[in-house]
Design an enzyme around this catalytic site. Structure first.
Site, short mmCIF file in Angstrom:
data_model
loop_
_atom_site.label_atom_id
_atom_site.label_comp_id
_atom_site.label_asym_id
_atom_site.label_seq_id
_atom_site.Cartn_x
_atom_site.Cartn_y
_atom_site.Cartn_z
N ASN A 234 -6.54 6.93 4.09
CA ASN A 234 -7.96 7.28 3.93
C ASN A 234 -8.25 8.77 4.00
O ASN A 234 -9.35 9.20 3.66
CB ASN A 234 -8.81 6.55 4.98
CG ASN A 234 -8.73 5.05 4.83
OD1 ASN A 234 -8.11 4.53 3.91
ND2 ASN A 234 -9.36 4.35 5.74
N ASP B 75 -0.83 2.41 -5.36
CA ASP B 75 -0.97 0.98 -5.63
C ASP B 75 -2.35 0.68 -6.23
O ASP B 75 -3.33 1.33 -5.89
CB ASP B 75 -0.79 0.18 -4.34
CG ASP B 75 -1.82 0.55 -3.28
OD1 ASP B 75 -1.82 1.72 -2.83
OD2 ASP B 75 -2.65 -0.31 -2.92
N HIS C 62 0.82 -1.22 0.00
CA HIS C 62 0.00 0.00 0.00
C HIS C 62 0.85 1.26 0.00
O HIS C 62 0.36 2.35 -0.29
CB HIS C 62 -0.91 -0.02 1.23
CG HIS C 62 -2.28 0.54 1.03
ND1 HIS C 62 -2.92 0.61 -0.19
CD2 HIS C 62 -3.16 1.05 1.93
CE1 HIS C 62 -4.12 1.13 -0.03
NE2 HIS C 62 -4.29 1.41 1.23
N ASN D 180 -9.23 3.73 -1.11
CA ASN D 180 -9.69 4.77 -0.18
C ASN D 180 -8.89 6.06 -0.26
O ASN D 180 -9.44 7.14 -0.04
CB ASN D 180 -9.70 4.22 1.25
CG ASN D 180 -10.79 3.19 1.44
OD1 ASN D 180 -11.84 3.26 0.80
ND2 ASN D 180 -10.55 2.23 2.31
#
Length: 188
Positions: free
Chosen positions: A66, A92, A19, A113
């Site tokens: 997020n 990613d 991530h 997100n």
């Protein structure tokens, strides 16, 4: 002006995870180019450079993935950046095979997100630089997969992808048009 953003999560436990591929490529590009004047600004690790007659900003939001849009929105507003042509976000993408690179001018968040947050703050039109990380076999494993460390094979692919990403960032700085970037870097 150009704002080049790498997405990721702050903290040692996330440092070399799938991530955090955006953070990884920004860090390595800055290191390769001896850019060290990184400051905490705009809820981010942030650095301003000059290239020819343009300002080029590098940003790593430290808001957690997020909430990335909050940090990017502050920067976009402060410098009056046009997201359509001056905002480039590296992140990613699970819907692509590991190591595949794809540039898009707009589109949906695709379940990401960080991208959802950016869209909610600056709108849908900004340049996306997606780096494929593949998918886990089971949907229930998504969180542990994206927050998981690279396998030895994946580490090698990331290492081998650096020069392509570095070249892409250089082309962005040199004002290559978005359509030319897509033609050059989007492979079948």
């Amino acid at each position: 002006m150009k704002l080049i953003v790498g997405l990721g999560n702050p903290g040692e436990q996330y440092k070399l995870t799938r991530h955090n591929i955006g953070f990884i490529f920004i860090d390595e590009y800055l290191k390769k180019n001896n850019i060290t004047d990184i400051r905490e600004k705009f809820k981010s690790l942030f650095v301003q450079t000059n290239h020819k007659r343009d300002k080029v900003f590098y940003q790593k939001p430290i808001t957690f993935m997020n909430l990335s849009g909050e940090a990017i929105d502050e920067t976009v507003r402060f410098f009056k950046i046009d997201p359509k042509t001056e905002l480039f976000v590296i992140y990613d993408d699970m819907d692509m095979p590991f190591g595949k690179l794809k540039i898009k001018q707009n589109g949906s968040a695709g379940g990401h997100n960080g991208i959802k947050s950016i869209i909610s703050h600056v709108g849908n039109e900004f340049v996306r630089i997606k780096f494929g990380i593949g998918k886990p076999k089971m949907k229930e494993e998504i969180l542990s997969f994206v927050l998981g460390k690279f396998s030895p094979e994946e580490k090698e692919i990331v290492k081998n992808s650096r020069e392509k990403i570095f070249s892409l960032i250089d082309d962005i700085k040199d004002d290559m048009t978005i359509s030319r970037l897509m033609n050059k870097y989007n492979t079948k």
